[in-house]
Design a protein around this motif. Structure first.
Motif, short mmCIF file in Angstrom:
data_model
loop_
_atom_site.label_atom_id
_atom_site.label_comp_id
_atom_site.label_asym_id
_atom_site.label_seq_id
_atom_site.Cartn_x
_atom_site.Cartn_y
_atom_site.Cartn_z
N UNK A 13 -10.18 43.67 50.95
CA UNK A 13 -8.78 43.85 51.33
C UNK A 13 -8.08 44.87 50.45
N UNK B 97 -14.03 33.23 53.44
CA UNK B 97 -13.02 32.88 52.45
C UNK B 97 -11.88 32.12 53.08
N UNK C 128 -7.56 31.34 52.35
CA UNK C 128 -6.44 32.00 51.71
C UNK C 128 -5.59 31.01 50.93
N UNK D 106 -2.16 29.52 53.51
CA UNK D 106 -2.96 29.36 54.73
C UNK D 106 -2.85 30.54 55.68
N UNK D 107 -3.94 30.89 56.30
CA UNK D 107 -3.90 31.94 57.31
C UNK D 107 -4.54 31.42 58.59
N UNK D 108 -3.96 30.37 59.13
CA UNK D 108 -4.45 29.84 60.41
C UNK D 108 -3.69 30.52 61.54
N UNK D 109 -4.24 30.42 62.74
CA UNK D 109 -3.60 31.08 63.87
C UNK D 109 -2.68 30.11 64.59
N UNK D 110 -1.40 30.31 64.41
CA UNK D 110 -0.41 29.43 65.03
C UNK D 110 -0.51 29.51 66.55
N UNK E 48 -2.63 28.12 68.37
CA UNK E 48 -3.95 27.72 68.83
C UNK E 48 -4.23 26.31 68.33
N UNK F 122 -13.10 30.09 66.08
CA UNK F 122 -13.02 31.50 65.70
C UNK F 122 -13.92 31.81 64.51
N UNK F 123 -14.15 30.79 63.69
CA UNK F 123 -15.06 30.99 62.57
C UNK F 123 -16.46 31.34 63.02
N UNK G 35 -2.10 21.31 68.12
CA UNK G 35 -1.75 22.68 67.72
C UNK G 35 -1.76 22.73 66.19
N UNK H 256 1.10 21.93 63.67
CA UNK H 256 1.78 20.64 63.67
C UNK H 256 1.14 19.62 62.73
N UNK I 243 -13.15 26.33 59.23
CA UNK I 243 -13.28 27.64 59.88
C UNK I 243 -14.19 28.55 59.07
N UNK J 280 -10.01 34.26 72.22
CA UNK J 280 -9.71 33.79 70.86
C UNK J 280 -9.59 34.97 69.90
N UNK K 49 -2.15 37.48 66.17
CA UNK K 49 -1.41 36.61 65.25
C UNK K 49 -1.50 37.08 63.80
N UNK K 50 -2.71 37.30 63.32
CA UNK K 50 -2.87 37.68 61.91
C UNK K 50 -4.11 38.54 61.81
N UNK L 105 -5.31 40.26 59.40
CA UNK L 105 -6.12 40.14 58.17
C UNK L 105 -6.97 38.88 58.20
N UNK M 115 -12.92 36.80 59.41
CA UNK M 115 -13.84 36.06 60.28
C UNK M 115 -14.82 37.02 60.95
#
Ligand SMILES: Nc1ncnc2c1ncn2[C@@H]1O[C@H](COP(=O)(O)OP(=O)(O)OP(=O)(O)O)[C@@H](O)[C@H]1O
Ligand SMILES: [Mg+2]
Lengths: 263, 357
Positions: free
Chosen positions: A61, A91, A93, A96-100, A102, A110-111, A157, A160, A173, B202, B209-210, B212, B217
């Motif tokens: 990064x 890795x 974060x 958190x870097x989850x996809x809201x 979903x 997605x992992x 979701x 939540x 993930x 997906x 959404x993000x 980075x 992934x």
């Protein structure tokens, strides 16, 4: 999966003399470290000492200004993050870097991306192409869901569910990618004692059962000393000490950094 | 009630991925499909041609744009230009003797190549700049169509579309043209439904959404954005051609002007970003709304005896679209589809109002 060649590199990851500045600020200054296969390696340091920057330098990064990152015998310095991920580096974060929007399940699925070949044609011909792959990968994901005890949150979701669970989803993930190297940036931040114990158990199990090498950044010293095999301490981008947890936390420079520092 | 999840027990992961796990939903879809298939025999040609056919075509256009806007999160202000490229290319191809099926694909492919070539540069910029550069495509295409006679057919020109023919059967009736548009709409719809449940969807959402987080992934965000541009442009191109062949019977620059781009944008936003059902709602709503409003304004003008000039009347739809886009973005960013979903979920959990699902 990893057929050992005659000259297998002794270390899974080695970083040599990593420098990284932001403007005038030297966030990392000549940091070197190496992680062996199968160990849990700790990275500690007061706030702002450059721990996350180190992770970002490894995962591509913030490519280092100087120095080298060797992973699995291969120079990965400055390679794009998605390519590093495909080499088996996963890795989580600190924030958190989850996809809201979903579900927990889709986030974890997605992992599996590195093991799937999602494409336009396979999507168009879902019944003949994508379906089999989706089901097979779902099966693997369910094993990790069981392992991390996320069954009840599966269809929620992701935004939540409580933060403690979200941290666990992020771990899931990362794990479903079947990484060789797993970097956890403060996986226990904001957790209570019980949640911390669970998380520590999961990390140990991931290493023991899945053979993952773990790179752990954590502020909770009890956890770090409890589960890490080796560790290093940073302060203001400089390396203070390296060795067994006991050696590091009793090192005078480390004690001074923590007492005199912001912590 | 109609909606019950009780007694639906999945015994395989495959079953959980069914498009419509709830029986009532499934029968609803079957019923709508039946009505759509039988409609040409139940309504007059006038209604078929002026309501149902445009609705089907514009829904397809909205679906195609929704892949780019809803899934990949990339705004496109010149989508009508993409449709124009498809339409003009396929008309020219057919005039050169290419069979209809291939001309359609060729139209889509041309739109795709130009769309992707453009996406290569556009994706290097973000947000507002991307919006502006998509707008540039619109003006570029408009200019080419009016200034290059070899493509646009010269000033004031209308290029008549040749008669479409599938597998050698010429399509000359209203009903045939309707089924052609319907068939294409069905293909695009099925694709979009599948996107929802595969890794492609997906990955697109992750990038939106993000980016980075997507990249750790292993998702190459640039690649997936380009894919979205490519597929969306291909669908848009073919839909533009279908519009010309089945609805207008000709191609003119006005059919694909900036106004039309705004109209499709409104369909996507009002219907619901990323929603298949929403695209149908949005297209229907945006097609009908100006009719109602025009009638209302002329009615009022007569009743209260004030004059309305034609130019004001012709601008009403655009004002309306702008207003609707803003209202929906402010109050219901997920559009009509979300409103429908709320109602559906209300019945799904009835009488337990406290439960979310
Ligand atoms: N993108 C950036 N731009 C500018 N400065 C940055 C950036 N990222 C980090 N820094 C700076 O680099 C230094 C190290 O930050 P880093 O996030 O690596 O610390 P850390 O050890 O992870 O701290 P914490 O325990 O709070 O997570 C800090 O002074 C920080 O302000
Ligand atoms: Mg940090």
């Amino acid at each position: 999966m990893n057929i050992s060649k005659s000259a297998e590199p002794p270390k899974l990851l080695s970083c040599e003399q990593i420098d990284r500045s932001f403007g005038g600020l030297k966030a990392l200054n000549g940091v070197s470290l190496s992680v062996s296969r199968g160990e849990i390696f700790g990275l500690v340091g007061p706030n702002g000492s450059g721990k996350t920057t180190m992770v970002n330098a490894i995962t591509g990064f913030y490519p280092p200004d100087a120095g080298k990152v060797i992973f699995n015998g291969r120079d990965i310095t400055g390679i794009k993050p998605y390519l590093i991920a495909r080499l088996g580096v996963a890795r989580t974060f600190q924030n958190l870097a989850l996809f809201k929007g979903m579900s927990v399940l889709d986030n974890i699925l997605l992992g599996r991306h590195v093991h799937m070949k999602p494409g336009v044609l396979s999507t168009a011909l879902y019944w003949w192409m994508a379906r089999k792959e989706e089901v097979a990968n779902r099966q693997f994901v369910e094993e990790i869901i069981d392992f991390l005890q996320l069954q009840s949150a599966r269809d929620e979701p992701v935004e939540t569910i409580p933060i403690g669970l979200q941290k666990r989803v992020e771990l899931a993930r990362a794990l479903v990618a079947e990484p060789t190297f797993l970097i956890l940036d403060e996986p226990m931040a904001g957790m209570n004692q019980e949640e911390k114990e669970y998380m520590a158990r999961f990390i140990l199990d991931a290493r023991d059962e899945m053979g993952v090498t773990v790179f752990l950044i954590e502020h909770h010293m009890d956890v770090v000393t409890g589960i890490c095999d080796r560790m290093i301490a940073l302060s203001y981008g400089e390396m203070l000490a390296e060795g067994s947890p006991k050696e590091v936390i009793t090192h005078p420079r480390v004690i001074e950094a923590y007492l005199g520092g912001s912590h | 009630m109609f909606y019950r999840q009780a007694a639906i027990r999945h015994t395989s992961y495959d079953q959980t991925k069914k498009l419509y796990p709830i029986p009532f939903d499934k029968w609803l879809v079957v019923a709508v499909l039946l009505v759509a298939l039988l409609a040409p025999f139940m309504m007059s040609g006038l209604y078929l041609n002026s309501y149902l056919l445009p609705w089907v075509i514009w829904s397809t256009a909205a679906l195609s744009l929704n892949l780019l806007m809803g899934y990949a999160g990339q705004i496109h202000l010149g989508y009508a230009a993409v449709m124009a490229i498809g339409a003009y290319s396929s008309v020219h191809a057919m005039r050169l003797g290419v069979p209809f099926e291939f001309a359609l694909i060729l139209g889509g492919a041309t739109a795709m190549i130009i769309g992707v070539g453009f996406g290569f540069t556009a994706l290097r910029v973000k947000g507002l700049y991307l919006a502006i550069s998509t707008l540039a495509v619109q003006y570029l295409v408009d200019w080419v169509l009016t200034h290059v006679p070899a493509i646009g057919g010269g000033t004031q020109a209308t290029l008549q579309t040749p008669t479409p023919a599938l597998l050698g059967f010429e399509i000359t009736t209203d009903i045939g043209r309707y089924y052609l548009a319907f068939g294409w709409c069905a293909l695009v719809t099925i694709f979009m439904l599948n996107v929802k449940r595969t890794g492609l969807g997906r990955a697109l959402i992750a990038v939106r959404e993000k980016d980075y987080a997507a990249s750790v992934l292993g998702v190459n965000s640039y690649y997936y954005k380009l894919i979205a541009f490519a597929v969306s442009s291909f669908f848009g191109g073919v839909t533009g051609a279908i519009l010309a062949f089945t609805f207008f019977g000709a191609v003119t620059p006005e059919q694909y002007s900036i106004d039309i781009s705004i109209q499709i944008l409104a369909m996507v936003v009002v219907g619901g970003l990323g929603s298949v059902l929403g695209s149908f709602f949005g297209a229907g709503f945006i097609l009908l709304a100006p009719l109602f409003l025009n009638n209302m304004v002329t009615g009022m003008a007569e009743a209260y005896d004030f004059g309305v000039s034609r130019s004001i009347l012709s601008h009403i739809p655009l004002i309306l679209y702008g207003g609707l886009i803003m209202l929906f973005l402010l109050f219901e960013p997920l559009g009509l589809a979300k409103i429908y979903d709320n109602i559906r979920k209300y019945f799904l959990v009835w009488p337990f109002g406290f439960s979310r699902r």
